[in-house]
Structures are given as C-alpha cells and as structure tokens.
Design a protein around this motif. Structure first.
Motif, PDB file in Angstrom:
ATOM      1  N   LYS A 209       0.845  -1.206   0.000  1.00 31.15           N
ATOM      2  CA  LYS A 209       0.000   0.000   0.000  1.00 31.15           C
ATOM      3  C   LYS A 209       0.880   1.256   0.000  1.00 31.15           C
ATOM      4  CE  LYS A 209      -4.032  -2.160   2.149  1.00 31.15           C
ATOM      5  NZ  LYS A 209      -4.864  -2.502   1.004  1.00 31.15           N
TER       6      LYS A 209
ATOM      7  N   ALA B   6      -6.940   9.317  -1.004  1.00 33.80           N
ATOM      8  CA  ALA B   6      -6.973   9.919   0.336  1.00 33.80           C
ATOM      9  C   ALA B   6      -5.572  10.384   0.736  1.00 33.80           C
ATOM     10  CB  ALA B   6      -7.486   8.883   1.337  1.00 33.80           C
TER      11      ALA B   6
ATOM     12  N   VAL C 245      -7.844   6.125   9.250  1.00 27.83           N
ATOM     13  CA  VAL C 245      -7.725   4.800   8.642  1.00 27.83           C
ATOM     14  C   VAL C 245      -6.281   4.310   8.772  1.00 27.83           C
ATOM     15  CG1 VAL C 245      -8.140   3.456   6.549  1.00 27.83           C
ATOM     16  CG2 VAL C 245      -9.535   5.475   7.010  1.00 27.83           C
TER      17      VAL C 245
ATOM     18  N   LYS D 194      -3.633   1.237   7.806  1.00 29.13           N
ATOM     19  CA  LYS D 194      -3.492   0.120   6.870  1.00 29.13           C
ATOM     20  C   LYS D 194      -2.123  -0.545   6.990  1.00 29.13           C
ATOM     21  CE  LYS D 194      -6.688   1.917   3.422  1.00 29.13           C
ATOM     22  NZ  LYS D 194      -6.998   2.227   2.023  1.00 29.13           N
TER      23      LYS D 194
ATOM     24  N   VAL E 201      -6.968  -3.447   7.105  1.00 33.97           N
ATOM     25  CA  VAL E 201      -7.442  -2.056   7.142  1.00 33.97           C
ATOM     26  C   VAL E 201      -8.311  -1.869   8.375  1.00 33.97           C
ATOM     27  CG1 VAL E 201      -8.864  -0.329   5.977  1.00 33.97           C
ATOM     28  CG2 VAL E 201      -7.385  -1.830   4.640  1.00 33.97           C
TER      29      VAL E 201
ATOM     30  N   ILE F 159     -10.511   0.995  10.567  1.00 31.00           N
ATOM     31  CA  ILE F 159     -11.065   2.352  10.646  1.00 31.00           C
ATOM     32  C   ILE F 159     -11.278   2.647  12.126  1.00 31.00           C
ATOM     33  CG2 ILE F 159     -13.000   3.837   9.990  1.00 31.00           C
ATOM     34  CD1 ILE F 159     -13.073   2.152   7.379  1.00 31.00           C
TER      35      ILE F 159
ATOM     36  N   GLU G 165      -4.177   7.002   6.920  1.00 38.31           N
ATOM     37  CA  GLU G 165      -4.854   7.621   5.795  1.00 38.31           C
ATOM     38  C   GLU G 165      -6.065   8.431   6.256  1.00 38.31           C
ATOM     39  OE1 GLU G 165      -4.948   5.036   2.085  1.00 38.31           O
ATOM     40  OE2 GLU G 165      -7.066   5.320   2.490  1.00 38.31           O
ATOM     41  N   GLU G 166      -6.335   9.468   5.510  1.00 39.61           N
ATOM     42  CA  GLU G 166      -7.531  10.293   5.703  1.00 39.61           C
ATOM     43  C   GLU G 166      -8.782   9.437   5.445  1.00 39.61           C
ATOM     44  OE1 GLU G 166      -9.466  13.831   2.864  1.00 39.61           O
ATOM     45  OE2 GLU G 166      -7.673  12.738   2.269  1.00 39.61           O
ATOM     46  N   PHE G 167      -9.792   9.580   6.263  1.00 39.30           N
ATOM     47  CA  PHE G 167     -11.052   8.851   6.079  1.00 39.30           C
ATOM     48  C   PHE G 167     -11.885   9.541   5.009  1.00 39.30           C
ATOM     49  CE2 PHE G 167     -15.567   8.186   7.095  1.00 39.30           C
ATOM     50  CZ  PHE G 167     -15.621   6.808   7.079  1.00 39.30           C
ATOM     51  N   LEU G 168     -12.326   8.784   4.030  1.00 39.52           N
ATOM     52  CA  LEU G 168     -13.129   9.365   2.950  1.00 39.52           C
ATOM     53  C   LEU G 168     -14.566   8.887   3.067  1.00 39.52           C
ATOM     54  CD1 LEU G 168     -10.772   8.832  -0.120  1.00 39.52           C
ATOM     55  CD2 LEU G 168     -11.120  10.937   1.184  1.00 39.52           C
TER      56      LEU G 168
ATOM     57  N   GLU H 152     -19.082   3.408  -2.413  1.00 40.67           N
ATOM     58  CA  GLU H 152     -17.955   2.657  -2.982  1.00 40.67           C
ATOM     59  C   GLU H 152     -18.348   1.978  -4.293  1.00 40.67           C
ATOM     60  OE1 GLU H 152     -15.517   0.231  -0.363  1.00 40.67           O
ATOM     61  OE2 GLU H 152     -16.261   1.393   1.338  1.00 40.67           O
TER      62      GLU H 152
ATOM     63  N   LYS I  83     -19.277  -5.527   2.016  1.00 39.11           N
ATOM     64  CA  LYS I  83     -18.145  -6.117   2.744  1.00 39.11           C
ATOM     65  C   LYS I  83     -18.484  -6.602   4.158  1.00 39.11           C
ATOM     66  CE  LYS I  83     -13.954  -4.789   0.516  1.00 39.11           C
ATOM     67  NZ  LYS I  83     -13.994  -3.652  -0.421  1.00 39.11           N
TER      68      LYS I  83
ATOM     69  N   ILE J 160     -14.029   5.406  -4.317  1.00 46.71           N
ATOM     70  CA  ILE J 160     -15.033   5.992  -3.445  1.00 46.71           C
ATOM     71  C   ILE J 160     -15.467   7.311  -4.093  1.00 46.71           C
ATOM     72  CG2 ILE J 160     -13.365   7.067  -1.874  1.00 46.71           C
ATOM     73  CD1 ILE J 160     -15.238   5.875   0.397  1.00 46.71           C
TER      74      ILE J 160
ATOM     75  N   ILE K 159      -9.441   4.087  -3.303  1.00 48.57           N
ATOM     76  CA  ILE K 159      -9.087   3.626  -1.956  1.00 48.57           C
ATOM     77  C   ILE K 159      -8.166   2.422  -2.000  1.00 48.57           C
ATOM     78  CG2 ILE K 159     -10.662   4.474  -0.174  1.00 48.57           C
ATOM     79  CD1 ILE K 159     -12.555   2.321  -0.773  1.00 48.57           C
ATOM     80  N   GLU K 160      -8.225   1.656  -3.051  1.00 45.72           N
ATOM     81  CA  GLU K 160      -7.255   0.572  -3.171  1.00 45.72           C
ATOM     82  C   GLU K 160      -7.174   0.092  -4.607  1.00 45.72           C
ATOM     83  OE1 GLU K 160      -8.045  -3.312  -1.709  1.00 45.72           O
ATOM     84  OE2 GLU K 160     -10.173  -3.212  -2.115  1.00 45.72           O
TER      85      GLU K 160
END
Ligand code: AMP
Ligand code: GLY
Length: 426
Positions: free
Chosen positions: A103, A118, A142, A144, A154, A156, A186-189, A193, A215, A274, A283-284
């Motif tokens: 990542k 993010a 976040v 990771k 991951v 949160i 990471e910043e939360f977005l 999704e 998920k 996202i 996001i990934e």
C-alpha cells in the motif's frame, strides 16, 4: 489449448465457467480448485503459493496458457516463474503486482502521478505513527498494514485508543507478519464505494461493467468486515459521466504511471473507488479480479473471456472485442455460521431442486467434493448464487429465490444485497 487456472474460490469458478464457453478452450486444470470446480476441470491438490510445484506441474501437463487469479501467487512472482518456463500467462508480473502487494507503493505512485486518493503518511515504526495520529487528532482515521493481510489489514479507528491499538497490533504484535513492517495512516473518505475491474495490457485499458461489493457480515452494513458477502452489477451510482472522469483521471493515468515506473501492468487491474463530494478517489488497487465482483461481472460479459486474456498476454488488447450485456446481476454469498470468525466445516450441502442456467449460476468457494457426488462445506464463504436478469430488481429476487433453496447446517447470508443500489434506482 490446455489451460491452467490457479486458485480455488468463487472467482476462479466464475473464470472457469466463462472460459469454458470459448471454442479455444480445451482441457482445464485447476490448482487447487474446490468442490464445484472439480465437476468441470481436473483439480490437483497443489497450493496456489507453491510456485515451483505449479511450474513443474504446468510443464509436465503441457499447459498452453495459465491464468493466475489470487493475489498471493501474483505478488510472489508466479507469472514470472511460469513465463520463464515458457508458459504464457494472464496476470501481472511480480514487479507490477506490487500495486496491491504494497500500500505504501501504491500511495506513493498515486501521489507522484497526481491520481486522486486519500491523504496519507507512511511510517516504519509504531511510535512515530502514534505521534502522528495524536497530532492529527481527526477521527475516524484509517490505518493500513502495508502488505497483504487476507483483507483484514485495514482498520477504521473512531478514536485515539482504537487507532493506537491498531498500530500496535500491526507493527508490534505483528498480526499480519511482515505485512506490518510499514503502516499507512490515511484520511477517512466518505462516499459510495464502486469496484471497477479493467483489462489492460499496458497499452490499452478497458474497464468492465462496474459493481458494488457488500463487505460487512450482517444486514445494514453491520458486523465484521469480510471478503465480501455479495455484489451487484452494474453499480447505479457509477454514472456514465463518472465513468468518463475515472477513465481520464484514474484508469489511464494509472496504466501510464506503471509504464513510467518500468512496471507495466498486464492482466486485470481492480480499482476500489469511493465517490466523494470532491470526485472519485482510489481507496485501493488490486492486481487481480475481485471476489465476489467477478461473480457478477463475468456473467454479463458477452465476449470470449479466453480470447481477451490471450490478447492481453500478447499485448494486443486493442484488437479484442470486449462487450457486456445490458441488464444486471446479483450474487448472494452463502457463508458458514460464525464467518468471518471461527466456523465449522464438513457440513453436507443440499442444493434442493436448483437447476443452473445462463441466468442462474451457483459458484462454489469453500466447498469440497465427497467420494460420491455429495458436496461438503470447507470454508467461510461457501457458495455464491448469481442471477442475471433484464433489471436489477429481478436479478436480486431470483438470486434470493435460489439462495433460499440451498441448505446446510449453520448457513447464513445477508438479506439486503442490492438494497442500496435499488434504493438509488427507485
Ligand atoms: P481495503 O482492504 O483497502 O479495500 O479496505 C477495506 C475497506 O475499508 C474499504 O472497502 C473501505 O470500505 C474502507 N476504507 C479503506 N480506506 C478508506 C478510506 N481512506 N476512507 C474510508 N474508508 C476506507
Ligand atoms: N471484493 C474485494 C476484493 O476482491 O478484494
């Protein structure tokens, strides 16, 4: 052609059912496969990560083309090893699979090439990461693990305590082993999704129909994160204008960035997006088909999957026909009681009076074939029931009608797969 498929989940079952329709497809081998795949190909008990055994097997069986589906063998270099043995493959090289394998790599790539994602910072020790989280003082945040972590890397965190515990679990307790050598904060977005799988050979990139994963384990997005409890395609939130924007700002720039890094990506590139109020962000990335996204995307593919895969491997994707049916698909995952935590295996599966058709497909994931024709559970996600129809509501209804007929001890599924998509459409 003799085809080898590496992997043994619902995604691989969907790939096999799809390539079987190709006039180019001869004998199919699958390593290790599962209880459903065993009815349509020759399975051998070789682990998907045992690259030298896979290569030896392929040479011995005169495999003409190999499809490497799961992340682990790709990140470990299965494609490089098979191609060195003269066997062409569908799937990225080890150098390109790092886009999922690290990542920290993928975040740096996006930053360097201006691909929207993010905000983040990477750390190689727990103290600095925790000090940064404390200074940011913004939640949720976040956390990771850098490397592969079976979809569990991951976290949160809603507050400082949870964030600190997450960093300690990844970096000090080494919950995911070496995958936790680095951690990304990471910043939360916020936003809806979308999953987009795309074929690319490094010259051309062709997105497939979009999809939406579910998920969490329980209805209403409650419960623990899982590998995915169900999917629908297309994802109605992903409009044509968003698709155009993603092509221009995300898909093509990512393909070009990998070329510029000397890591040309050939295979299926998965964009986890996202849709924020500032536009779509990544996001990934995954270096492979998604699971269970594949179980709704491939049933809508009109073209010859094997032909497309061969074209990707020859870097001639621009010459291939890639088209999708109108209509929609829904996949409901039936899981073992207790999943994603501990669960029992070995329960006999009763399929009732289900008959498969082009509109109703039963994909096996965690199953094992018995000595007779009986099939037993052997994993957390057991089956994926996919229905296709002209519209999403019909696909959802038909997937649930079929899922209700399937019985085994402890079986459960979510009752609201597709609900968010249908709410948007209505
Ligand atoms: P990943 O394993 O990277 O797909 O992350 C698992 C899930 O965590 C994603 O599907 C998202 O729901 C969530 N997630 C990951 N990164 C972020 C982020 N920066 N902001 C909000 N949610 C995220
Ligand atoms: N369904 C998410 C994934 O395949 O990673």
């Amino acid at each position: 052609m003799n085809i080898l498929v590496i992997g043994g989940g619902g995604r691989e079952h969907a790939i096999i059912k799809s390539i079987k329709k190709s006039p180019l497809c001869g004998k199919i081998y699958c390593l290790p496969g599962n209880g459903g795949i065993a009815f349509e190909s020759e399975c051998h008990d070789i682990n998907a990560k045992d690259i030298s055994a896979i290569t030896a097997f392929s040479t011995e069986k005169n495999v003409d083309f190999a499809i490497v589906a799961p992340d682990d063998p790709l990140v470990l270099g299965a494609v490089d090893a098979l191609e060195a043995a003269g066997i062409p493959c569908f799937g990225p090289s080890k150098a390109a699979a790092i886009i999922e394998g690290s990542k920290a790599f993928s975040k740096d790539l996006m930053q360097k090439y201006g691909i929207p994602t993010a905000g983040y910072k990477t750390f190689d020790n727990a103290d600095d990461a925790i000090a940064y989280i404390s200074a940011q003082n913004s939640y949720p945040t976040v956390i990771k693990a850098d490397g592969l972590a079976l979809g569990k890397g991951v976290i949160i965190a809603e507050n400082f305590g949870d964030a600190k515990r997450a960093v300690e679990s990844i970096m000090l307790d080494r919950a995911f082993g070496d995958s936790g050598n680095l951690v990304v904060i990471e910043e939360f977005l916020q936003g809806m999704e979308v999953s987009v799988l795309a074929f690319t050979d490094g010259r051309t990139i062709i997105p497939m129909v979009s999809s939406m994963d579910h998920k969490r384990a329980l209805d209403g997005d409650k419960g623990l994160n899982t590998g995915g409890m169900g999917t629908v395609a297309p994802n109605p939130y992903y409009t044509n204008s968003i698709a155009d924007e993603c092509m221009e700002r995300i898909f093509i720039p990512t393909m070009n960035a990998m070329n510029s890094e000397g890591r040309t990506f050939k295979g299926c590139l998965y964009f986890g997006l996202i849709l924020t109020d500032k536009g779509p962000k990544v996001i990934e990335y995954n270096c492979r088909f998604g699971d269970p996204e594949t179980q709704v995307v491939l049933p809508l593919l009109e073209s010859d999957l094997l032909e497309i895969m061969l074209a990707v491997s020859k870097e001639r994707l621009s010459e291939a026909k890639v088209s999708f049916k109108d209509g929609a698909a829904c996949c409901v995952i039936i899981a073992s009681g207790g999943y994603p935590e501990s669960y029992e295996r070995g329960k006999v599966i009763d399929f009732g009076d289900i008959t498969e058709s082009d509109e109703l497909l039963i994909y096996h994931a965690g199953t094992k074939k018995g000595d007779n024709r009986a099939v037993y559970t052997s994993g957390g996600r057991v089956l994926g029931v996919t229905a296709t129809a002209k519209c999403l509501s019909e696909a959802v209804d038909n997937a649930y009608k079929a899922a209700k007929k399937i019985k085994f001890d402890g079986a459960f599924y979510r009752n609201d797969i597709g609900k968010k998509a249908l709410d948007y459409l209505n």
